[in-house]
Design a protein around this motif. Structure first.
Motif, PDB file in Angstrom:
ATOM      1  N   ARG A  89      -3.403   4.362  -4.499  1.00 13.89           N
ATOM      2  CA  ARG A  89      -2.413   5.494  -4.707  1.00 13.89           C
ATOM      3  C   ARG A  89      -2.209   5.997  -3.178  1.00 13.89           C
ATOM      4  N   LEU A  90      -3.112   6.031  -2.105  1.00 11.22           N
ATOM      5  CA  LEU A  90      -2.954   6.696  -1.182  1.00 11.22           C
ATOM      6  C   LEU A  90      -1.917   5.375  -0.351  1.00 11.22           C
ATOM      7  N   THR A  91      -2.088   4.315  -0.573  1.00 11.72           N
ATOM      8  CA  THR A  91      -1.246   3.316   0.148  1.00 11.72           C
ATOM      9  C   THR A  91      -0.003   3.311  -0.424  1.00 11.72           C
ATOM     10  N   ALA A  92       0.165   3.598  -1.574  1.00 15.56           N
ATOM     11  CA  ALA A  92       1.689   3.696  -2.182  1.00 15.56           C
ATOM     12  C   ALA A  92       2.244   5.221  -1.776  1.00 15.56           C
ATOM     13  N   CYS A  93       1.764   6.299  -1.678  1.00 12.44           N
ATOM     14  CA  CYS A  93       2.037   7.673  -1.039  1.00 12.44           C
ATOM     15  C   CYS A  93       2.683   7.307   0.400  1.00 12.44           C
ATOM     16  N   HIS A  94       1.650   6.409   1.180  1.00 13.53           N
ATOM     17  CA  HIS A  94       1.922   6.354   2.387  1.00 13.53           C
ATOM     18  C   HIS A  94       2.933   5.785   2.901  1.00 13.53           C
TER      19      HIS A  94
END
Length: 71
Positions: A33-38
């Protein structure tokens, strides 16, 4: 596997405590999720995924051995 993106921290901790989900699974979900948001917002300065996964594996080992503290 649980849909961890929709869980509160308390519900996720309970799922880990009850062994419905592992710390490693929860960490992988959060990292995805963090990678997608980043990618959309450039919101991460330093991502220490390897360290996070190592800590999650250690937490799972502590839970399995009965030596884990409160979540």
């Amino acid at each position: 596997m649980m849909n961890m993106d929709q869980l509160s921290a308390r519900a996720l901790a309970k799922g880990i405590q009850d062994r419905k989900v592992s710390s490693e699974e929860a960490t992988k979900s959060a990292l995805e999720r963090l990678t997608a948001c980043h990618k959309l917002t450039n919101c991460v300065i330093t991502l220490e995924a390897d360290e996070a996964l190592a800590a999650a594996k250690a937490a799972d080992a502590a839970i399995a051995s009965g030596k884990a503290g409160p979540l």
